[in-house]
Design a protein around this motif. Sequence first.
Motif, short mmCIF file in Angstrom:
data_model
loop_
_atom_site.label_atom_id
_atom_site.label_comp_id
_atom_site.label_asym_id
_atom_site.label_seq_id
_atom_site.Cartn_x
_atom_site.Cartn_y
_atom_site.Cartn_z
N ALA A 10 0.83 -1.20 0.00
CA ALA A 10 0.00 0.00 0.00
C ALA A 10 0.87 1.25 0.00
CB ALA A 10 -0.92 0.00 1.22
N ALA A 11 1.99 1.21 0.72
CA ALA A 11 2.88 2.35 0.75
C ALA A 11 3.43 2.66 -0.63
CB ALA A 11 4.02 2.10 1.74
N ARG A 45 -1.91 -8.79 -4.76
CA ARG A 45 -2.98 -9.70 -5.20
C ARG A 45 -3.92 -10.02 -4.03
NH1 ARG A 45 -3.20 -12.84 -9.70
NH2 ARG A 45 -4.73 -14.54 -9.67
N ASP A 46 -3.35 -10.20 -2.85
CA ASP A 46 -4.17 -10.48 -1.67
C ASP A 46 -5.00 -9.27 -1.27
OD1 ASP A 46 -3.16 -13.03 -1.54
OD2 ASP A 46 -1.69 -12.58 0.03
N GLY A 47 -4.45 -8.07 -1.51
CA GLY A 47 -5.13 -6.86 -1.05
C GLY A 47 -6.17 -6.32 -1.99
N THR A 65 -8.58 -4.92 1.19
CA THR A 65 -7.86 -3.87 1.91
C THR A 65 -7.27 -2.83 0.97
OG1 THR A 65 -7.26 -5.50 3.61
CG2 THR A 65 -6.03 -3.42 3.58
N LEU A 66 -6.52 -3.28 -0.01
CA LEU A 66 -5.90 -2.34 -0.95
C LEU A 66 -6.91 -1.80 -1.96
CD1 LEU A 66 -2.44 -4.01 -1.69
CD2 LEU A 66 -3.02 -2.27 0.00
N GLY A 67 -7.86 -2.64 -2.35
CA GLY A 67 -8.88 -2.17 -3.28
C GLY A 67 -9.69 -1.04 -2.70
#
Length: 588
Positions: A10-11, A45-47, A65-67
Amino acid sequence: MRSANCVAAAAVLFGSALAAPITDPCIPQLDPNPVARAAAVSARRDGFIYGPSLTGEAAPFPNGTLGNARTKADYDEWNKDRTIIDELIALDVQSLQAAIQTNGGLNSWQDYERILYDGQLNNTNPRGPAPGIISNATQDLLFSMERLSEHPHAVRRVMANEPLPFPLDDAITSKIVGSENTLQSLQAGNRLFIVDHSYQAKYGVATVVERFPVACSAYFYIDPESGNFLPLAIRTNVDADLTYTPLDSANDWLLAKMMFNANDMFHAQMLHLVVSHDVTESVHQAALHTLSENHPIMILLERLMVQAYSSRIVGEELCFNPGGHWDQLMVFNQFGCRQFVTDSWPVDGRYQSGYLENNLRARGLIDANGQSVFNSFPFYDDAKRIRDNYFTFFTSFVNSYYKSENDLAGDFEVHNWFNEASTLAKAQDFPQEKDLSKKILIEVLTHFAYATSVSHHSVNGGAPIASGTLPFHIPAIYTAIPKEKGVKDLMPYLPDPATAVLYLGFMASFNRPFYGSDGRTLEDAFDATTVQRLNQDTKSASKALLDSMQELSQQIRSRAFDSQGLSQNMPFIYRTLDPAYIPFFCAV
């Protein structure tokens, strides 16, 4: 460990100071730290999770989470622009309301033209309406040539072996076209064209303000004598199912064209969701799952996806929500909008079929050699220049990072991207991973850039406020459509002053007149900052891209009327795809 990886990813994604040092962008087989690279891709990919589609059944929408972080960040960036444009709209609305009040309302056709556009909308549309679009609105040539410029996505040739879409008396056709022409002879000579919005008859009507639906089909033809592209007939497909032609009274024929424009406006605005937002989001989400942040392709894709995931959120929040812009202004309600997207996605959302020449050739608008079948095709002229400019750039880019087909064969991230795009990401008609080559990769990247620029802004950027002008281009019909011909007064069919101002404010919200001053226009797509970490060949190609876009912009801005009062054989000046004005991304 997974949580730490997600934070790190994310960073990097959002440019945080917490991001680890980044090496020079490279393809994966050349990365000096493949383990860390693979871990970062896995974390992303997980996020990023494929969530349900928004606004109809089309491309998935990011979850996870990232989406969720990405969509929020994109929305926050869009909201900054929204604040600016809302302030500009407020100034223009205040001026419009004062002018209408001073005039005692909008009491004639000429009032709509004079009061709404003469010296108005200076903040949201400083360029003003397209020259000629108001003064020549009643000309048939303007109406027909809008199909080959401002609204190019619905017209197609009536193919020689297909049934005629609707009948028209031979005597009427011959009187309009001359030389004893009939629909059949025009069809056989490849001179007959159709825009068919009859499908809109199945959509529900918005009820916030009473409006009356039509679902027009229209014939156009290439005149055998002049070679001009002209209108032939318009059928309403509802109620009395009247068919209008240029032989009818001036009021009847003008009303028919206005009814058609209401259908065409709905089609254009809804179609752009599919051919720009949905198409690019599906492919980009697959890239988020498979390409490293450090992949050269990802750097370019991210540049083209500025604010991208705000678009469908904004649509749900402001446009297609109960009582939103569509319920307030357009004839069909929010459910009709969603149904259009669902119906259109499997056809108009097809990736390779959407390539410029593929699309126009399938509709019979260009021949096998890519030559236009018309004496003037303004949209194709500009769109092809932009597409060709992008193609040249991406050719240099791809060849610089993949010296051979073997280099591309070894890039497992790109192979994973292609495989995922056509499967989990639900991209329609995306090239198969087994067929991947440098040529196909160049075409994919070119169309991606084309979709975020030309596909979007040809109908949804500044075009609606510059050319979709009242009273000719109305969003809906405001009194019952006639059951017989002989209309004496067109005023009841027009939006009232309050609705007209609301409509203009909505159209203005698509425009971004301030993007030219902050480097967000098409000519700045891959600016020096974007390519600073990429190789020298790409930097040189970026400079050449800028030069070619600037050259096109200068040519568009130099367009003027000739001695016949025409520009590109049209009674208005087409400038919608000016690279120095429109954004390079799908700005909402």
